[in-house]
Scaffold this motif. Structure first.
Motif, PDB file in Angstrom:
ATOM      1  N   ARG A 115       0.948  -1.171  -0.074  1.00 42.77           N
ATOM      2  CA  ARG A 115      -0.031  -0.093   0.133  1.00 42.77           C
ATOM      3  C   ARG A 115       0.916   1.157  -0.061  1.00 42.77           C
ATOM      4  N   PRO A 116       0.690   2.021  -0.989  1.00 38.91           N
ATOM      5  CA  PRO A 116       1.748   3.288  -1.183  1.00 38.91           C
ATOM      6  C   PRO A 116       1.803   4.230   0.246  1.00 38.91           C
ATOM      7  N   LYS A 117       0.674   4.349   0.958  1.00 40.48           N
ATOM      8  CA  LYS A 117       0.862   5.216   1.897  1.00 40.48           C
ATOM      9  C   LYS A 117       1.489   4.584   3.307  1.00 40.48           C
ATOM     10  N   LEU A 118       1.296   3.269   3.331  1.00 46.76           N
ATOM     11  CA  LEU A 118       2.051   2.452   4.300  1.00 46.76           C
ATOM     12  C   LEU A 118       3.566   2.309   3.897  1.00 46.76           C
ATOM     13  N   LEU A 119       3.868   2.158   2.902  1.00 49.69           N
ATOM     14  CA  LEU A 119       5.267   2.040   2.371  1.00 49.69           C
ATOM     15  C   LEU A 119       6.043   3.321   2.771  1.00 49.69           C
ATOM     16  N   LYS A 120       5.044   4.473   2.470  1.00 53.85           N
ATOM     17  CA  LYS A 120       5.676   5.831   2.598  1.00 53.85           C
ATOM     18  C   LYS A 120       5.864   6.086   4.223  1.00 53.85           C
ATOM     19  N   LEU A 121       5.190   5.498   4.983  1.00 49.37           N
ATOM     20  CA  LEU A 121       5.325   5.807   6.356  1.00 49.37           C
ATOM     21  C   LEU A 121       6.474   4.718   6.954  1.00 49.37           C
ATOM     22  N   ILE A 122       6.436   3.802   6.467  1.00 49.85           N
ATOM     23  CA  ILE A 122       7.653   2.960   6.714  1.00 49.85           C
ATOM     24  C   ILE A 122       8.840   3.284   6.501  1.00 49.85           C
ATOM     25  N   LYS A 123       8.850   3.974   5.316  1.00 48.07           N
ATOM     26  CA  LYS A 123      10.077   4.861   4.894  1.00 48.07           C
ATOM     27  C   LYS A 123      10.536   5.819   5.805  1.00 48.07           C
ATOM     28  N   GLU A 124       9.627   6.638   6.085  1.00 52.50           N
ATOM     29  CA  GLU A 124       9.842   7.764   7.087  1.00 52.50           C
ATOM     30  C   GLU A 124      10.269   7.111   8.399  1.00 52.50           C
ATOM     31  N   VAL A 125       9.669   6.283   8.726  1.00 51.55           N
ATOM     32  CA  VAL A 125      10.359   5.625  10.196  1.00 51.55           C
ATOM     33  C   VAL A 125      11.687   5.056  10.102  1.00 51.55           C
ATOM     34  N   ASP A 126      12.010   4.526   8.872  1.00 51.33           N
ATOM     35  CA  ASP A 126      13.530   4.156   8.586  1.00 51.33           C
ATOM     36  C   ASP A 126      14.377   5.164   8.791  1.00 51.33           C
TER      37      ASP A 126
END
Length: 207
Positions: A115-126
């Protein structure tokens, strides 16, 4: 001792967090949020500073790290459910004097890890940009593998706070996800049987 290091009983801590004593005790038993123990009577207690950290109050003053509220439904027909999640998150967060930097609503299956927004969120966590993520129920974040993502966030000093509001997790979604899993495995088993029969036929032709 400063006010921020104030010691609170289980009842006081539950009231401060806006949850029940049972929920707080359950978090302790499941290692979601551990209590301290009095060496004399073994009773649970909490430091107010740690509760503030759980609520995101400490991180809220740090402009470099965001506080996120995340909600998800499986289909476009559940937009009312998505709005209910958002409203519940906003009410919970605002009642605790915390200002969320972003409210993220997403439509997609809990089995979809792309999911695009989930991946973006995980990337920002990283990238260590996120201090705290609020979700109403853990399967709103991801259907399976939540413990891994929670640990991943902890590695990056990010908390996932689950409000355990079960009404925001429709049973129909779980049924549909389980049907999807069964369908995938059925197709694989069917493919394996066809492959097995093909090998068997090829061997028979060579005899």
């Amino acid at each position: 001792m400063s006010e921020n290091n104030e010691i609170l009983s289980v009842g006081q801590a539950a009231k401060y967090l806006g949850i029940t004593v049972h929920t707080l005790q359950d978090w302790d038993r499941k290692n979601k949020f551990k209590a301290h123990r009095n060496l004399v009577n073994n009773r649970r207690f909490y430091y107010k500073s740690e509760l503030d950290g759980l609520l995101g109050k400490t991180e809220a003053h740090n402009p470099k790290r965001k506080i996120i509220a995340y909600a998800r439904v499986s289909s476009a027909g559940q937009k009312d459910d998505l709005k209910d999640q958002m409203d519940y998150l906003r009410q919970f967060i605002n009642a605790r004097g915390v200002i969320a930097d972003e409210y993220i609503g997403e439509i997609g299956s809990g089995l979809n890890y792309k999911r695009p927004k989930l991946l973006k969120l995980i990337k920002e966590v990283d990238q260590n940009k996120i201090a705290c993520i609020y979700v109403t129920y853990q399967d709103r974040f991801i259907r399976f593998g939540f413990d891994f993502f929670k640990k991943f966030c902890e590695w990056h000093d990010c908390k996932i706070i689950v409000l355990n509001h079960q009404d925001t997790s429709p049973d129909k979604e779980l049924v549909n996800d389980l049907i999807s899993i069964i369908h995938v495995f059925s197709c694989r088993l069917y493919g394996l049987r066809r492959y097995k029969n093909k090998i068997k036929n090829d061997l028979n032709l060579k005899r």
